[in-house]
Design an enzyme around this catalytic site. Structure first.
Site, mmCIF file in Angstrom:
data_model
loop_
_atom_site.group_PDB
_atom_site.id
_atom_site.type_symbol
_atom_site.label_atom_id
_atom_site.label_comp_id
_atom_site.label_asym_id
_atom_site.label_seq_id
_atom_site.Cartn_x
_atom_site.Cartn_y
_atom_site.Cartn_z
ATOM 1 N N LYS A 54 45.470 43.887 47.814
ATOM 2 C CA LYS A 54 44.623 44.971 47.726
ATOM 3 C C LYS A 54 43.587 45.354 48.856
ATOM 4 O O LYS A 54 43.305 46.381 48.962
ATOM 5 C CB LYS A 54 43.555 44.390 46.540
ATOM 6 C CG LYS A 54 44.146 43.981 45.117
ATOM 7 C CD LYS A 54 43.687 43.392 44.172
ATOM 8 C CE LYS A 54 44.416 43.129 43.052
ATOM 9 N NZ LYS A 54 43.854 42.014 41.815
ATOM 10 N N GLN A 98 39.196 38.355 40.704
ATOM 11 C CA GLN A 98 40.548 37.967 40.402
ATOM 12 C C GLN A 98 40.867 36.811 39.388
ATOM 13 O O GLN A 98 39.952 35.730 39.781
ATOM 14 C CB GLN A 98 40.963 37.496 42.093
ATOM 15 C CG GLN A 98 42.579 37.180 42.066
ATOM 16 C CD GLN A 98 43.478 38.659 41.820
ATOM 17 O OE1 GLN A 98 43.020 39.548 42.461
ATOM 18 N NE2 GLN A 98 44.369 38.426 40.918
ATOM 19 N N ASP A 121 38.593 46.994 37.060
ATOM 20 C CA ASP A 121 39.879 46.707 36.364
ATOM 21 C C ASP A 121 39.872 47.136 35.278
ATOM 22 O O ASP A 121 41.095 46.882 34.377
ATOM 23 C CB ASP A 121 39.693 44.987 36.358
ATOM 24 C CG ASP A 121 40.807 44.349 37.283
ATOM 25 O OD1 ASP A 121 41.725 45.066 37.705
ATOM 26 O OD2 ASP A 121 40.420 43.067 37.482
#
Ligand code: NAP
Length: 282
Positions: A54, A98, A121
């Site tokens: 990422k 995460q 997200d």
């Protein structure tokens, strides 16, 4: 005749080029550089790789990225405090925690603490609810990427019979909603579904997100179907999809490979969401 491969890597690359142009424009016209902060708690090896990927992708398109590495024993309160600081930080447009988190931390509470406008997200209940009722929102990256891959085929989804295997909150459920929004007739299957094969054999569009490597062979696939394989399981150091690719490609009109299908799109959509968040709240 063999089906055509939907090259997720190439599609993601084209999208990244557009994002880079968007980032440059935002910086030139408004003096805003989109910023993404990724929080990694603990040392899960797979998560470390995802986070590094990422970070690299952000650099490619000019998004300012920062990874906050926190010890595995970090308390829930401490993590909530960090998120609150990031919510207030004007230079941070996207916050990504995460997953999975260590067992002593309640993932739901952490996701709920992220400002919905920075929830790149697309997991916050506000974004999930808006998606459900068709309002603009930050959409979850993997399902959003899947729809873009379907669009690559040029096939009109309206009226098509779509079957999704999997009903998780991050893939199965949201992709089903997105297909419904595009006027497909959607069936969602899961581990309690009976006669799975009978259902999948009717699918014009088959999205497989089970996390069970190579369990959907050619006999599950209708001639001419579009097959999207979301599964990624590491088997003997190699990444395996949920679909038996060599068999499925003989039946499908279009199919995604693993790796190089859905995976690269997930990251591209994360970058796109970060740019959107910066445009909305920069
Ligand atoms: P998950 O939360 O484990 O969900 C799996 C789903 O598959 C569940 O709904 C489960 O049903 C269903 N299922 C399991 N076995 C089944 C069977 N035999 N027949 C029918 N349905 C069955 O997994 P996930 O997070 O959605 O992820 C799915 C896969 O996609 C994983 O391999 C994951 O690594 C991969 N993934 C890839 C990306 C990417 O960017 N490439 C992103 C996200 C996920 P129940 O609900 O009844 O248990």
């Amino acid at each position: 005749m063999e089906g055509k491969i939907i090259d997720g890597k190439a599609v993601a690359q084209r999208i990244k080029e557009r994002i880079k142009a968007g980032v440059d424009e935002l910086s030139r016209e408004k003096g805003i550089t989109p910023g993404l902060t990724v929080i990694l708690v603990g040392e899960d090896p797979a998560s470390q790789i995802y986070v590094r990927n990422k970070e690299k992708a952000c650099q490619e398109v000019g998004i300012r990225s920062r990874v906050m590495r926190m010890a595995a024993e970090t308390s829930q309160e401490e993590l909530l405090r960090v998120i609150e600081d990031l919510n207030q930080d004007k230079a941070v447009h996207g916050i990504l925690v995460q997953l999975p988190l260590p067992k002593h931390i309640d993932e739901k509470q952490i996701i709920n603490a992220i400002h919905p406008g920075k929830d790149v997200d697309g997991f916050h209940p506000v974004n999930v609810g808006k998606m459900m009722i068709g309002e603009p929102c930050l959409e979850p990256c993997t399902p959003k990427g899947i729809l873009r891959l379907l669009d690559e085929t040029g096939i009109d989804l309206a009226g098509k019979r779509a079957v999704v295997i999997g009903r998780s909150n991050i893939v199965g459920k949201p992709v089903s909603l997105m297909l419904l929004k595009r006027d497909a007739t959607v069936t969602v299957c899961h581990s309690k579904t009976q006669n799975l094969k009978e259902i999948t054999r009717e699918a014009d569009i088959l999205v497989v997100a089970m996390g069970r490597p190579e369990s959907i062979d050619g006999s599950y696939i209708k001639e001419g179907a579009v097959v999207i394989d979301v599964g990624t399981t590491r088997v003997d150091q190699r990444l395996k999809g949920d679909v038996v690719f060599e068999e499925a490609i003989k039946k499908a009109s279009w199919i995604t490979p693993v790796p190089g299908g859905v995976g690269p799109m997930t990251i591209a959509m994360l970058l796109e969401n970060t740019l959107t968040a910066a445009r909305n709240h920069g």
